[in-house]
Design an enzyme around this catalytic site. Structure first.
Site, PDB file in Angstrom:
ATOM      1  N   THR A 174       0.820  -1.211   0.000  1.00  0.00           N
ATOM      2  CA  THR A 174       0.000   0.000   0.000  1.00  0.00           C
ATOM      3  C   THR A 174       0.850   1.255   0.000  1.00  0.00           C
ATOM      4  O   THR A 174       0.486   2.284  -0.557  1.00  0.00           O
ATOM      5  CB  THR A 174      -0.897   0.008   1.257  1.00  0.00           C
ATOM      6  OG1 THR A 174      -1.770  -1.093   1.168  1.00  0.00           O
ATOM      7  CG2 THR A 174      -1.732   1.258   1.362  1.00  0.00           C
ATOM      8  N   TYR A 187      -7.512   0.904  -4.298  1.00  0.00           N
ATOM      9  CA  TYR A 187      -6.245   1.301  -4.912  1.00  0.00           C
ATOM     10  C   TYR A 187      -5.502   0.073  -5.386  1.00  0.00           C
ATOM     11  O   TYR A 187      -5.839  -1.054  -5.042  1.00  0.00           O
ATOM     12  CB  TYR A 187      -5.376   2.061  -3.903  1.00  0.00           C
ATOM     13  CG  TYR A 187      -5.013   1.221  -2.710  1.00  0.00           C
ATOM     14  CD1 TYR A 187      -5.835   1.174  -1.594  1.00  0.00           C
ATOM     15  CD2 TYR A 187      -3.881   0.421  -2.738  1.00  0.00           C
ATOM     16  CE1 TYR A 187      -5.523   0.345  -0.527  1.00  0.00           C
ATOM     17  CE2 TYR A 187      -3.570  -0.405  -1.663  1.00  0.00           C
ATOM     18  CZ  TYR A 187      -4.399  -0.434  -0.571  1.00  0.00           C
ATOM     19  OH  TYR A 187      -4.100  -1.260   0.476  1.00  0.00           O
ATOM     20  N   THR A 207       1.642  -4.389   4.135  1.00  0.00           N
ATOM     21  CA  THR A 207       1.388  -4.698   5.545  1.00  0.00           C
ATOM     22  C   THR A 207       0.809  -6.104   5.774  1.00  0.00           C
ATOM     23  O   THR A 207       0.913  -6.634   6.874  1.00  0.00           O
ATOM     24  CB  THR A 207       0.441  -3.653   6.173  1.00  0.00           C
ATOM     25  OG1 THR A 207      -0.759  -3.639   5.419  1.00  0.00           O
ATOM     26  CG2 THR A 207       1.077  -2.287   6.205  1.00  0.00           C
ATOM     27  N   ASP A 208       0.195  -6.692   4.729  1.00  0.00           N
ATOM     28  CA  ASP A 208      -0.489  -7.981   4.938  1.00  0.00           C
ATOM     29  C   ASP A 208       0.439  -9.072   5.465  1.00  0.00           C
ATOM     30  O   ASP A 208       0.053  -9.861   6.329  1.00  0.00           O
ATOM     31  CB  ASP A 208      -1.123  -8.478   3.626  1.00  0.00           C
ATOM     32  CG  ASP A 208      -2.345  -7.668   3.224  1.00  0.00           C
ATOM     33  OD1 ASP A 208      -2.747  -6.781   3.988  1.00  0.00           O
ATOM     34  OD2 ASP A 208      -2.887  -7.934   2.133  1.00  0.00           O
ATOM     35  N   LYS A 260      -0.241  -8.003  12.402  1.00  0.00           N
ATOM     36  CA  LYS A 260      -1.254  -7.066  11.901  1.00  0.00           C
ATOM     37  C   LYS A 260      -2.592  -7.460  12.513  1.00  0.00           C
ATOM     38  O   LYS A 260      -3.054  -8.581  12.316  1.00  0.00           O
ATOM     39  CB  LYS A 260      -1.312  -7.135  10.364  1.00  0.00           C
ATOM     40  CG  LYS A 260      -2.239  -6.114   9.744  1.00  0.00           C
ATOM     41  CD  LYS A 260      -2.207  -6.151   8.212  1.00  0.00           C
ATOM     42  CE  LYS A 260      -3.083  -5.046   7.641  1.00  0.00           C
ATOM     43  NZ  LYS A 260      -3.131  -5.046   6.167  1.00  0.00           N
ATOM     44  N   GLU A 319      -5.057 -30.096  26.844  1.00  0.00           N
ATOM     45  CA  GLU A 319      -6.198 -30.953  26.479  1.00  0.00           C
ATOM     46  C   GLU A 319      -5.846 -31.909  25.343  1.00  0.00           C
ATOM     47  O   GLU A 319      -6.661 -32.738  24.955  1.00  0.00           O
ATOM     48  CB  GLU A 319      -7.389 -30.085  26.075  1.00  0.00           C
ATOM     49  CG  GLU A 319      -8.026 -29.340  27.232  1.00  0.00           C
ATOM     50  CD  GLU A 319      -9.266 -28.600  26.793  1.00  0.00           C
ATOM     51  OE1 GLU A 319     -10.288 -29.239  26.502  1.00  0.00           O
ATOM     52  OE2 GLU A 319      -9.196 -27.351  26.726  1.00  0.00           O
TER      53      GLU A 319
HETATM   54  N1  GLU Z   1      -2.469  -6.165   0.328  1.00  0.00           N
HETATM   55  C1  GLU Z   1      -1.515  -5.123   0.324  1.00  0.00           C
HETATM   56  C2  GLU Z   1      -0.135  -5.567   0.780  1.00  0.00           C
HETATM   57  O1  GLU Z   1       0.050  -6.214   1.769  1.00  0.00           O
HETATM   58  C3  GLU Z   1      -2.048  -4.004   1.076  1.00  0.00           C
HETATM   59  C4  GLU Z   1      -1.697  -3.961   2.482  1.00  0.00           C
HETATM   60  C5  GLU Z   1      -0.809  -2.824   2.793  1.00  0.00           C
HETATM   61  O2  GLU Z   1       0.303  -2.681   2.284  1.00  0.00           O
HETATM   62  O3  GLU Z   1      -1.251  -2.064   3.634  1.00  0.00           O
HETATM   63  O4  GLU Z   1       0.800  -5.249   0.110  1.00  0.00           O
END
Ligand code: GLU
Length: 349
Positions: A33, A46, A112-113, A185, A306
């Site tokens: 992103t 986007y 971020t993923d 995340k 368990e």
């Molecule tokens: N799906 C994208 C990625 O991980 C968007 C997540 C992001 O960068 O915030 O590159």
């Protein structure tokens, strides 16, 4: 030489030593992103990885005041598309850069993923004390109040800070510094998406002012048992998500398709539906390493509470979440298929 010339000479000397004192930071861009571009400032719609590293760095000229910057494009993808090939390319490049005397740290711009997985992977395979800082953004570069530029400024500030050495890979997002092993995340869209549920953040960075409060204790970088130089390919490790009325089919398919390890995201303290438990026991019997973790998002998966791990042949993930346990199991299996040895890796990394 008159007093004025002496003064000018001294000022020039001080200015040039200050310039020379600036650390050299390499910025590797992979997409995400942070490099995303949208149709409108008010839309979460986007395309990830649309902008080049040079375009992104041009948006934050202030970083040139704190470091001498070089940028390089490794890939330009959404991080959900990350694969073994790019992982190894990135890790090898970081390893190569950090051995150079004229590189003081690296910043990796990343989606971020899956940032948490890649940060942990690099933290385990790079043999360097120098800072390795991951940064991303939750809003695309064309969004109103884009968080990318300040995150980049803060990430470069952390990479340029001597206190960031010997802490393994770090994640800098939303003014916080997190350790690679701990960070995850925890929100789909919020700028405060990154947390370290079991330990908390290890530091803060406010408009470039860096403060550390804790350091990670588990083995990483220099003390880790893994080294990217020894790794040419990665074994297949699948994650299976547990739920009531589960079936063993996915376990059977994973084994048939060649998985060498399975991480199960168990219910609560790593608990399993009986059919899945039986399928996993069969997989373990066949030599697949099975690691129980939890889908809860925090806490340790305890041995034999368990589930009779000793009888069924399972290991547990300690307090790693399923995706981190997968990273460690991949590396563990790249080095050994001995269950006792793999158990030891989980107790120490
Ligand atoms: N799906 C994208 C990625 O991980 C968007 C997540 C992001 O960068 O915030 O590159």
């Amino acid at each position: 030489m008159n007093l004025f010339s002496k003064f000018t000479l001294a000022a020039l000397f001080i200015a040039s030593s200050l310039a020379a004192a600036k650390p050299n930071i390499y910025i590797l861009a992979t997409g995400g992103t942070i490099a995303g571009s949208g149709q409108s400032e008010l839309s979460g719609d986007y395309k990830s990885g649309a902008k080049s590293v040079d375009e992104l760095l041009a948006a934050v000229p202030q970083i040139n005041d704190i470091a001498t910057i070089k940028g390089e494009q490794i890939s330009n993808i959404g991080s959900q598309e990350m694969n073994d090939e790019i992982w190894l390319k990135l890790a090898n490049r970081v390893s190569e850069l950090l051995t150079k005397n004229d590189v003081d740290g690296v910043v990796i711009m990343y989606g971020t993923d899956t940032m948490e997985e890649t940060a942990y992977f690099l933290s385990l395979v790079i043999k360097s004390k120098k800072p390795i800082v991951f940064v991303g953004s939750m809003r695309s570069s064309t969004s109103i109040s884009a968080d990318g530029p300040l995150n980049i400024y803060n990430a470069v500030s952390v990479a340029a800070d001597k206190n960031a050495r010997e802490k393994g890979a770090l994640v800098v997002m939303n003014d916080e510094i997190h350790a690679a092993r701990e960070v995850t995340k925890t929100n789909t869209t919020n700028v405060a998406a990154f947390t370290s549920p079991n330990s908390g953040k290890i530091g803060t960075v406010n408009y470039g002012v860096v403060n550390f409060y804790m350091a990670p204790l588990r083995k990483h970088t220099i003390s880790s048992d893994f080294n990217i130089k020894d790794i040419k390919a990665l074994p297949r490790v699948d994650i299976i998500y547990a739920h009531p009325q589960d079936v063993g089919d996915f376990v059977e398919t994973a084994v048939q398709k060649g998985a060498k390890g399975i991480v199960v995201a168990g219910m609560g303290n790593g608990n399993l539906y009986p059919d899945t438990e039986a399928a996993l026991a069969k997989a373990s019997e066949a030599g697949v390493i099975v690691v129980r973790s939890s889908r809860t998002g925090s806490g340790s998966t305890s041995v034999g509470s368990e589930v009779d791990d000793a009888k069924l042949g399972f290991l547990t993930a300690d307090n790693l979440n399923p995706q981190k346990a997968r990273v460690l199991l991949i590396l563990a299996l790249s080095k050994s298929s001995d269950k006792a040895k793999i158990k030891e890796f989980f107790a120490t990394h």
